[in-house]
Design a protein around this motif. Sequence first.
Motif, PDB file in Angstrom:
ATOM      1  N   LYS A  73       0.962  -1.187   0.090  1.00 17.60           N
ATOM      2  CA  LYS A  73      -0.124  -0.069  -0.109  1.00 17.60           C
ATOM      3  C   LYS A  73       0.803   1.171  -0.068  1.00 17.60           C
ATOM      4  O   LYS A  73       0.778   2.372  -0.803  1.00 17.60           O
ATOM      5  CB  LYS A  73      -0.808   0.116   1.193  1.00 17.60           C
ATOM      6  CG  LYS A  73      -1.946  -0.948   1.325  1.00 17.60           C
ATOM      7  CD  LYS A  73      -2.988  -0.976   2.294  1.00 17.60           C
ATOM      8  CE  LYS A  73      -2.114  -1.168   3.907  1.00 17.60           C
ATOM      9  NZ  LYS A  73      -1.409  -2.530   4.089  1.00 17.60           N
ATOM     10  N   THR A  74       1.810   1.474   1.122  1.00 15.78           N
ATOM     11  CA  THR A  74       2.585   2.675   1.210  1.00 15.78           C
ATOM     12  C   THR A  74       3.309   2.644  -0.176  1.00 15.78           C
ATOM     13  O   THR A  74       3.559   3.754  -0.744  1.00 15.78           O
ATOM     14  CB  THR A  74       3.497   2.223   2.384  1.00 15.78           C
ATOM     15  OG1 THR A  74       2.625   2.286   3.276  1.00 15.78           O
ATOM     16  CG2 THR A  74       4.525   3.623   2.608  1.00 15.78           C
ATOM     17  N   THR A  96       0.927   5.266   6.179  1.00 13.34           N
ATOM     18  CA  THR A  96       1.643   4.767   7.257  1.00 13.34           C
ATOM     19  C   THR A  96       2.816   5.746   7.601  1.00 13.34           C
ATOM     20  O   THR A  96       3.143   6.135   8.859  1.00 13.34           O
ATOM     21  CB  THR A  96       2.362   3.241   6.972  1.00 13.34           C
ATOM     22  OG1 THR A  96       1.294   2.468   6.464  1.00 13.34           O
ATOM     23  CG2 THR A  96       2.920   2.659   8.054  1.00 13.34           C
ATOM     24  N   THR A 112      -2.109   3.879   9.729  1.00 12.65           N
ATOM     25  CA  THR A 112      -1.944   3.856   8.398  1.00 12.65           C
ATOM     26  C   THR A 112      -3.202   4.585   7.907  1.00 12.65           C
ATOM     27  O   THR A 112      -3.009   5.356   6.962  1.00 12.65           O
ATOM     28  CB  THR A 112      -2.063   2.283   8.012  1.00 12.65           C
ATOM     29  OG1 THR A 112      -0.781   1.800   8.233  1.00 12.65           O
ATOM     30  CG2 THR A 112      -2.239   2.198   6.603  1.00 12.65           C
ATOM     31  N   GLU A 137      -3.967   5.396   2.160  1.00  9.42           N
ATOM     32  CA  GLU A 137      -3.859   4.073   2.447  1.00  9.42           C
ATOM     33  C   GLU A 137      -4.988   3.585   3.167  1.00  9.42           C
ATOM     34  O   GLU A 137      -5.174   4.166   4.067  1.00  9.42           O
ATOM     35  CB  GLU A 137      -2.694   3.662   3.143  1.00  9.42           C
ATOM     36  CG  GLU A 137      -1.419   3.493   2.312  1.00  9.42           C
ATOM     37  CD  GLU A 137      -0.128   3.174   3.170  1.00  9.42           C
ATOM     38  OE1 GLU A 137      -0.164   2.149   3.639  1.00  9.42           O
ATOM     39  OE2 GLU A 137       0.827   4.147   3.297  1.00  9.42           O
TER      40      GLU A 137
HETATM   41 MG   LIG Z   1       1.452   1.230   5.100  1.00 13.43          MG
END
Ligand SMILES: [Mg+2]
Length: 431
Positions: A73-74, A96, A112, A137
């Motif tokens: 995701k990040t 995050t 997050t 995210e």
């Molecule tokens: Mg993340």
Amino acid sequence: MKIALPDQPFRFVTENSAECDAETAFVLTGLNRRYLDDAKARGAHSIISPADVAPLFGLDRINVIGITGTNGKTTTASAIYSILLDLGHKAAMQGTRGFFMNDTVVEGKSLTTPTLLETYRHIYQAVAAGCEYFVMEVSSHAIVQARAEGIDFALKILTNITQDHLDYHETLEEYVRVKNSFFADEGKKLINKDEAKADFNIKNAFTYGAENPATYKVVAYSLNDGISAVVQHFGKIHTFHSPMHGFFNVYNLTAAVAAVHLVTGDDLEAVCDAVGGFAGVSGRMEVVSESPLVIVDFAHTPDGMAQVLNALKEKEMLVVFGAGGDRDRSKRPLMGRVAENLAKKVFVTSDNPRSEDPDAIIADILGGMTYPEKAVVEPNRKAAIAMALSARSGDEVVVVLGKGDEQYQIIYDKQFPFDDREVIRSLLSEV
Ligand SMILES: [Mg+2]
Ligand SMILES: CC(=O)N[C@H]1[C@@H](OP(=O)(O)OP(=O)(O)OC[C@H]2O[C@@H](n3ccc(=O)[nH]c3=O)[C@H](O)[C@@H]2O)O[C@H](CO)[C@@H](O)[C@@H]1O[C@H](C)C(=O)N[C@@H](C)C(=O)N[C@H](CCC(=O)O)C(=O)O
Ligand SMILES: Nc1ncnc2c1ncn2[C@@H]1O[C@H](COP(=O)(O)OP(=O)(O)OP(=O)(O)O)[C@@H](O)[C@H]1O
Ligand SMILES: N[C@H](CCC[C@H](N)C(=O)O)C(=O)O
């Protein structure tokens, strides 16, 4: 947190009943419904819904891109943010690593996905700064707790679904259901077509992948000297190059290319050209030392570890890792098994033990290994890293997993300064 809003019948909004009074409206969310009576008892100005307040925060004046998935995701969010800025768009990113706007860090790390009104407040700031795009995210906790309620996403993205957070979701089936529930609506979505567990509403669905037919299909790639990938989109071929490493990053970058193309409508060739300007995320596949080769990565799930170690499998690896306390216990033996199968030598240590006994966490990890007696056990993370560095020889690489760019080690409820990268650099300088 009370947030002041101008030109409204109330002066403030809050999602916490304890902050309610005659000039403060209570925003009733999926998470705070049980405090409704308390809000009324405290004389809340009014009870309003996220949909009521969303326009007051400018949510209808920005394109929000939401990314969920177990891993990536990040990285995917950061790639999208970088490409958007590179193409001259104004953009913000929340996740995050914190909250960022137009290439500056506005706030440091928190959750997050922060609480609903904290996200709304960030969107408000982004709109005020002239941003057209807000990349965020969306964790599985956030989906269950409806922390993104009231947001009409311009695009939702699924990276992958493997195992994590079963302490919270209890079963893998439930975790998979939660992740997929984010994609049940008819809004625009971008799905990893190679993720067999993905289940989504096909209306407005776009896909990316390397193995299965997809809207954005990787038809060829090379992992020598960074990443080069050839993406086919409606019969046309486009190529991107990246200094990043690992097959999993082919997925993250393809998702980012497709996402930017879908939300901006910019020329796909120009989007691909902007990929090269994204160097990756701090603490993910970060080369801390070239000679000897020492790599730090944030892998903290069985699949994340497998992806990273597979990406480095040309080399013999000494792997240092632990597992976080007060988190999914059932992933620990799986992480032990992955490390044992792919590394030459495994050093099992502590991650963030939090309220758990570090020895008990290590025992859970060793429990998944066929030959636990071959692993070196050292609960002190710095000592474990030092042991791996001195055991290394020839072309072997030391890989330190789990904490990435974290700057603290959490023991009970205290944070002690600890950065894997700094520890490695200082140990190497002592040699
Ligand atoms: Mg993340
Ligand atoms: C397990 C978990 O996720 N808990 C979250 C949850 O806590 P909770 O249900 O105990 O909260 P609560 O105190 O009952 O409050 C719920 C709601 O009622 C309101 N409230 C509360 C008290 C009151 O008197 N009146 C009232 O109105 C609060 O303002 C809040 O809106 O709701 C809180 C408020 O939104 C979160 O801060 C808290 O996150 C805790 C701190 C946490 O550590 N969460 C982690 C596990 C987490 O969310 N992690 C994910 C995934 C990480 C990743 O993989 O990337 C993340 O998104 O970071
Ligand atoms: N697409 C991917 N598939 C599998 N593993 C990945 C992928 N991308 C990254 N990883 C692994 O997961 C780690 C975390 O990556 P990243 O921070 O991008 O994920 P995340 O989903 O934001 O994680 P978190 O939920 O903890 O914030 C990386 O360091 C890498 O080891
Ligand atoms: N977002 C993840 C990060 C885990 C990082 C690892 N270092 C740990 O503390 O378990 C979580 O909170 O579960």
